[in-house]
Write a protein that holds these residues in place. Structure first.
Motif, PDB file in Angstrom:
ATOM      1  N   UNK A 136       0.831  -1.207   0.000  1.00  0.00           N
ATOM      2  CA  UNK A 136       0.000   0.000   0.000  1.00  0.00           C
ATOM      3  C   UNK A 136       0.858   1.247   0.000  1.00  0.00           C
ATOM      4  N   UNK A 137       0.270   2.333  -0.467  1.00  0.00           N
ATOM      5  CA  UNK A 137       0.925   3.627  -0.509  1.00  0.00           C
ATOM      6  C   UNK A 137       0.011   4.595   0.241  1.00  0.00           C
ATOM      7  N   UNK A 138       0.500   5.179   1.313  1.00  0.00           N
ATOM      8  CA  UNK A 138      -0.326   6.091   2.107  1.00  0.00           C
ATOM      9  C   UNK A 138      -0.505   7.404   1.352  1.00  0.00           C
ATOM     10  N   UNK A 139      -1.728   7.929   1.371  1.00  0.00           N
ATOM     11  CA  UNK A 139      -1.968   9.223   0.730  1.00  0.00           C
ATOM     12  C   UNK A 139      -2.459  10.205   1.782  1.00  0.00           C
ATOM     13  N   UNK A 140      -2.077  11.481   1.638  1.00  0.00           N
ATOM     14  CA  UNK A 140      -2.487  12.450   2.659  1.00  0.00           C
ATOM     15  C   UNK A 140      -3.640  13.305   2.158  1.00  0.00           C
ATOM     16  N   UNK A 141      -4.351  13.878   3.077  1.00  0.00           N
ATOM     17  CA  UNK A 141      -5.462  14.741   2.706  1.00  0.00           C
ATOM     18  C   UNK A 141      -5.257  16.101   3.346  1.00  0.00           C
ATOM     19  N   UNK A 142      -5.188  17.124   2.504  1.00  0.00           N
ATOM     20  CA  UNK A 142      -5.017  18.488   3.004  1.00  0.00           C
ATOM     21  C   UNK A 142      -6.374  19.059   3.405  1.00  0.00           C
ATOM     22  N   UNK A 143      -6.353  20.116   4.192  1.00  0.00           N
ATOM     23  CA  UNK A 143      -7.602  20.814   4.527  1.00  0.00           C
ATOM     24  C   UNK A 143      -8.030  21.661   3.327  1.00  0.00           C
ATOM     25  N   UNK A 144      -9.303  22.061   3.263  1.00  0.00           N
ATOM     26  CA  UNK A 144      -9.748  22.929   2.158  1.00  0.00           C
ATOM     27  C   UNK A 144      -8.905  24.207   2.052  1.00  0.00           C
ATOM     28  N   UNK A 145      -8.513  24.794   3.200  1.00  0.00           N
ATOM     29  CA  UNK A 145      -7.711  26.033   3.174  1.00  0.00           C
ATOM     30  C   UNK A 145      -6.338  25.758   2.563  1.00  0.00           C
ATOM     31  N   UNK A 146      -5.749  24.628   2.948  1.00  0.00           N
ATOM     32  CA  UNK A 146      -4.427  24.279   2.378  1.00  0.00           C
ATOM     33  C   UNK A 146      -4.534  24.065   0.866  1.00  0.00           C
ATOM     34  N   UNK A 147      -5.620  23.453   0.430  1.00  0.00           N
ATOM     35  CA  UNK A 147      -5.775  23.213  -1.013  1.00  0.00           C
ATOM     36  C   UNK A 147      -5.948  24.528  -1.785  1.00  0.00           C
ATOM     37  N   UNK A 148      -6.716  25.470  -1.212  1.00  0.00           N
ATOM     38  CA  UNK A 148      -6.862  26.817  -1.817  1.00  0.00           C
ATOM     39  C   UNK A 148      -5.485  27.434  -2.057  1.00  0.00           C
ATOM     40  N   UNK A 149      -4.643  27.320  -1.036  1.00  0.00           N
ATOM     41  CA  UNK A 149      -3.314  27.920  -1.108  1.00  0.00           C
ATOM     42  C   UNK A 149      -2.440  27.203  -2.143  1.00  0.00           C
ATOM     43  N   UNK A 168      -9.578  17.475  -3.140  1.00  0.00           N
ATOM     44  CA  UNK A 168      -8.186  17.083  -3.385  1.00  0.00           C
ATOM     45  C   UNK A 168      -8.040  16.163  -4.577  1.00  0.00           C
ATOM     46  N   UNK A 169      -9.013  16.212  -5.499  1.00  0.00           N
ATOM     47  CA  UNK A 169      -8.967  15.359  -6.691  1.00  0.00           C
ATOM     48  C   UNK A 169      -8.289  16.149  -7.812  1.00  0.00           C
ATOM     49  N   UNK A 170      -7.256  15.562  -8.391  1.00  0.00           N
ATOM     50  CA  UNK A 170      -6.571  16.236  -9.501  1.00  0.00           C
ATOM     51  C   UNK A 170      -7.051  15.652 -10.827  1.00  0.00           C
ATOM     52  N   UNK A 171      -7.553  16.504 -11.714  1.00  0.00           N
ATOM     53  CA  UNK A 171      -8.032  16.103 -13.041  1.00  0.00           C
ATOM     54  C   UNK A 171      -7.419  17.055 -14.056  1.00  0.00           C
ATOM     55  N   UNK A 172      -7.869  17.017 -15.287  1.00  0.00           N
ATOM     56  CA  UNK A 172      -7.389  18.026 -16.232  1.00  0.00           C
ATOM     57  C   UNK A 172      -8.449  18.401 -17.258  1.00  0.00           C
ATOM     58  N   UNK A 173      -8.205  19.540 -17.880  1.00  0.00           N
ATOM     59  CA  UNK A 173      -9.064  20.037 -18.962  1.00  0.00           C
ATOM     60  C   UNK A 173      -8.738  19.284 -20.244  1.00  0.00           C
ATOM     61  N   UNK A 174      -9.796  18.829 -20.928  1.00  0.00           N
ATOM     62  CA  UNK A 174      -9.641  18.334 -22.302  1.00  0.00           C
ATOM     63  C   UNK A 174     -10.600  19.202 -23.097  1.00  0.00           C
ATOM     64  N   UNK A 175     -10.134  20.356 -23.499  1.00  0.00           N
ATOM     65  CA  UNK A 175     -11.030  21.291 -24.166  1.00  0.00           C
ATOM     66  C   UNK A 175     -10.229  22.439 -24.752  1.00  0.00           C
ATOM     67  N   UNK A 176     -10.826  23.620 -24.725  1.00  0.00           N
ATOM     68  CA  UNK A 176     -10.207  24.779 -25.380  1.00  0.00           C
ATOM     69  C   UNK A 176      -8.886  25.159 -24.714  1.00  0.00           C
ATOM     70  N   UNK A 177      -8.814  24.995 -23.384  1.00  0.00           N
ATOM     71  CA  UNK A 177      -7.558  25.311 -22.703  1.00  0.00           C
ATOM     72  C   UNK A 177      -6.442  24.397 -23.216  1.00  0.00           C
ATOM     73  N   UNK A 178      -6.737  23.108 -23.376  1.00  0.00           N
ATOM     74  CA  UNK A 178      -5.726  22.176 -23.866  1.00  0.00           C
ATOM     75  C   UNK A 178      -5.421  22.404 -25.342  1.00  0.00           C
ATOM     76  N   UNK A 179      -6.459  22.708 -26.115  1.00  0.00           N
ATOM     77  CA  UNK A 179      -6.284  22.833 -27.574  1.00  0.00           C
ATOM     78  C   UNK A 179      -5.320  23.952 -27.929  1.00  0.00           C
TER      79      UNK A 179
END
Ligand SMILES: *Cc1c(COP(=O)(O)O)cnc(C)c1O
Length: 461
Positions: free
Chosen positions: A15-28, A378-389
């Motif tokens: 297993x690989x431990x994953x951490x969870x930041x607070x909403x304030x930390x994620x904003x920053x 804390x979910x990382x995704x990406x744009x597949x659209x005009x920003x990427x194009x």
């Protein structure tokens, strides 16, 4: 009601431990990353869905293979094992390892494309388009119309528009078409599959005009699984038989092995029978990638790749894999969240224009949703659209993508049902406050593949 989750056909050994930041930390963190998710540190993401590329969990057999990897500079055993696996599965005479998919594109496209030439594809993946342009040519997408409407549920939304293909060939002149490229599954259209029939018909058109036909093969196994589920006449064929037939219609393939081959690094170039072309490829491989029997990879990588080529074909695994997408999609159906439907093979592509009808394409709705998902859970995704194009290479103006998606790409054999539920819950929470979410503008961008590096800032209107 959400459909049943298909249980994992494996158990967890490490297993690989994953951490969870607070909403304030994620904003920053996201502000410090200039609102570009590629600038975040992996450890600051609770669930990392940036890509399904190279993020796969290898099996015990693959890790055992890593220990057996032969690191000889020339003629390593692991190289021969890989070439034999490639020849067996795809039925091609020549198999060349490279370090990843774009390396295969770089090695090949320089030989077939240049100024005044065109590449036509059901849809070019972003690095594929970039390598066509770097070779001096231009890329033309030619996907079926239903791919442009995320709400139309068609079985093969990744298909080439055959009528349009012939029309483009006639307009531009067959002699100016460097390659026709079939991307399976069609990544940019939402991981949508291509039917065997469509590959066969595309191949016929290429033969008629004397144009070379290439498969961009990153998700060949997921595509074959969809064919088995959806295309009449293929219900009783094995995944391997379907793959053989599909590849039999093409002259060559480029492959990012970081997807369906379930490794963390690797790529392949396959040439069905053209010895002269393969000779030229060997020369360019030595220049760009290293000697031909390692192609930019360690012996241990070649070994894991040879094993992964077969593991990726396992039907129990593919049923669970596609089942994971279908489970997430069914939870979104229950919540009325639009996505490229039916769901594709490697992720769920959320229709960000439908989620944020008030954000125009030039304010990047797909990117806005990606940023919200990070802030929310804390979910990382990406744009597949005009920003990427990006911008038109001739005029420098922002292009309007056919769709603005936010892609939740699911790594293979990594996340559980509970993680999938976190994704669905986050999207539902964002939908509830969608009208208050604003678009973004770019404050700095590099000239090619800008989405990996650009800086953004939130708009306040
Ligand atoms: C990932 C991908 C590529 C590029 O491969 P890399 O291994 O990332 O260099 C090309 N085409 C498609 C369809 C892909 O999904």
């Amino acid at each position: 009601m959400a459909i049943k989750y298909i249980p994992e056909p494996f158990r967890i050994k490490m297993v690989e431990t994953i951490k969870m930041l607070t909403p304030e930390e994620r904003e920053q963190k996201i502000a410090e990353a200039k609102y570009n998710l590629f600038n975040l540190r992996g450890e600051d993401c609770y669930i990392d869905l940036l890509t399904d590329s190279g993020t796969n969990a290898m099996s015990q057999e693959q890790w055992a293979g890593v220990m057996r990897g032969d690191e000889a500079y020339a003629g390593a055993n692991s190289y021969f094992k890989l070439v034999e696996a490639g020849q067996d599965i795809f039925g091609y005479k020549h198999i060349q390892p490279v370090h990843q998919g774009r390396a295969a594109e770089k090695v090949l496209f320089g030989l077939l494309m240049g100024e005044g030439k065109f590449s036509i594809s059901n849809m070019h993946f972003d690095t594929t388009r970039a390598h066509v342009e770097l070779a001096g040519a231009r890329a033309i997408d030619c996907v079926v119309a239903e791919a442009g409407d995320p709400s139309i549920r068609a079985p093969f939304k990744g298909n080439m528009d055959l009528e349009k293909l012939e029309q483009i060939i006639n307009e531009r002149g067959a002699e100016n078409i460097g390659l026709v490229i079939m991307t399976i599954t069609n990544n940019s259209a939402g991981g949508q599959p291509v039917s065997v029939e469509n590959v066969r018909e595309t191949s016929k058109i290429c033969k008629k005009y004397g144009i070379k036909f290439c498969i961009d093969a990153a998700r060949y196994a997921e595509n074959a699984y969809f064919v088995k589920q959806r295309e009449a006449g293929y219900e009783n064929k094995s995944i391997k038989e379907i793959i053989k037939e599909i590849f039999g219609y093409a002259d060559m393939f480029t492959m990012s092995a970081k997807k369906d081959t379930i490794v963390n690094m690797g790529g392949l170039l396959g040439i069905k029978e053209d010895d002269d072309l393969f000779q030229a490829i060997k020369g360019r491989t030595i220049c760009f990638e290293g000697f031909i029997t390692y192609g930019g990879l360690s012996g241990r990588d070649l070994e894991a790749l040879a094993i992964g080529l077969y593991e990726g074909l396992d039907e129990n695994y593919l049923r669970y894999r596609i089942g994971q997408m279908e489970y997430l999609a069914s939870r979104l159906d229950d919540a009325g969240i639009a996505y490229q439907a039916p769901v594709g093979g490697h992720g769920v592509f959320i229709d960000a224009r439908a989620m944020f009808p008030h954000i125009p394409y030039y304010e990047f709705p797909g990117q806005a949703l990606a940023i919200e998902l990070y802030k929310e859970a804390g979910i990382r995704t990406c744009d597949i659209g005009s920003y990427m194009l990006g911008n038109d290479p001739d005029t420098g103006k922002q292009l309007e993508a056919e769709f603005d998606f936010t892609r939740l790409a699911i790594p293979r054999r990594v996340y559980t049902q509970a993680h999938i539920d976190v994704m669905a819950d986050a999207l539902i929470a964002i939908k509830e406050r969608a009208s208050s979410i604003k678009g973004y503008r770019i404050t700095w961008e590099p000239p090619v593949l800008r989405h990996f590096q650009a800086h953004l800032a939130p708009l306040d209107k």
